[in-house]
Write an enzyme that holds these catalytic residues in place. Sequence first.
Site, PDB file in Angstrom:
ATOM      1  N   GLY A 168       3.597  34.989  -4.855  1.00 31.10           N
ATOM      2  CA  GLY A 168       2.718  34.201  -3.993  1.00 31.10           C
ATOM      3  C   GLY A 168       1.366  34.831  -3.808  1.00 31.10           C
ATOM      4  CB  ALA A 169      -0.331  37.422  -5.682  1.00 25.75           C
TER       5      ALA A 169
ATOM      6  N   GLY B 196      -0.457  37.141   0.278  1.00 26.84           N
ATOM      7  CA  GLY B 196      -0.150  37.690  -1.041  1.00 26.84           C
ATOM      8  C   GLY B 196      -1.387  38.142  -1.775  1.00 26.84           C
TER       9      GLY B 196
ATOM     10  CB  SER C 266       8.855  34.179   9.871  1.00 29.12           C
ATOM     11  OG  SER C 266       8.353  33.478  10.991  1.00 29.12           O
TER      12      SER C 266
ATOM     13  CE1 TYR D   1       8.657  29.615   6.909  1.00 25.95           C
ATOM     14  CE2 TYR D   1       8.669  29.997   9.278  1.00 25.95           C
ATOM     15  CZ  TYR D   1       8.227  30.330   8.013  1.00 25.95           C
ATOM     16  OH  TYR D   1       7.363  31.389   7.846  1.00 25.95           O
TER      17      TYR D   1
END
Length: 311
Positions: free
Chosen positions: A22-23, A28, A148, A173
């Site tokens: 996820g960069a 990220g 999270s 989530y």
Amino acid sequence: METNPLTTWEILVKTKLAVVTGASSGVGLGLATRLAADGTELVLGVRDRAKGEAAVARIRAEAPGARVTLATLDLASLASVAEFAGTIDRPVDILINNAGVMAPPVRHTTADGLELQFGTNHIGHFALTARLLPQLIAGQARVTTLTSSAARSAKLTWDDLQSVRDYAAIKAYGQSKLANLLFALELDRRSRAGDWGLVSNAAHPGTTLTGLYAAGPNLGRDKPARLEAIMARLARWGVFVQGVDQGLRPALYAATSPSAAGGRLYGPDGLGQFTGKPTELAIYRPARDLAAASRLWDVSAELAGVDFARV
């Protein structure tokens, strides 16, 4: 001249190889940029090639001479995970399991039929870590998985992990992020028990303004959700929301500092863990259940089609 706040943390020895998922944006991209600036070689797993190329250009602009390899990785596809892992044939020193999706208003599924958040955030990273295990062991790696604060009040619905009967965006989530935390802690326990030499921990960025607040909530909507605009306003006011440069610090600390240990959780030290400097946090109560962690490991291995003992 501004002092680099990371100098007191002593980023791990340079010329190491880090894999960051996820960069292409957000936390990220921020993590990848900071690692590159300190001499770490990078492999960036991204889903969108164009966004990935733009991210590489930005990294090289901010860190001239950065060594960055871009590779396609869709964590919502186990075939893509396997193909990506197959491109890495050398020891990996740092793996940052960062990519994720948050709160689509209606239920979506991965290429393998899993609920999108559980399948992407947890199962995709579980499969990636398993498939990279030989390279991680060879590098005596640090594995940092992003969770999270939503995991604090989450629970695993064992008879409906894929939210088929009852889909609620925030609930799903939270379940996926609790799974991330349970996985990070269980990986460290199994590494120590099996003498793998890995150090696995977890981190969360607090409430950090990224595209996460638009991408997920807008899936399946005809009109844009208001969440991103609300978050941006709070960030401008400096209330409960911080920017990427601040939000990435717990994960960077967890992934690089010699003082960051395995089996720990790192996050912001501010009120409610919304913002602040990186600190070690107490493990959230739902993640202290060792039996649940072991059960989730077995379920995840079956869903991901991987076996940590055989890869």
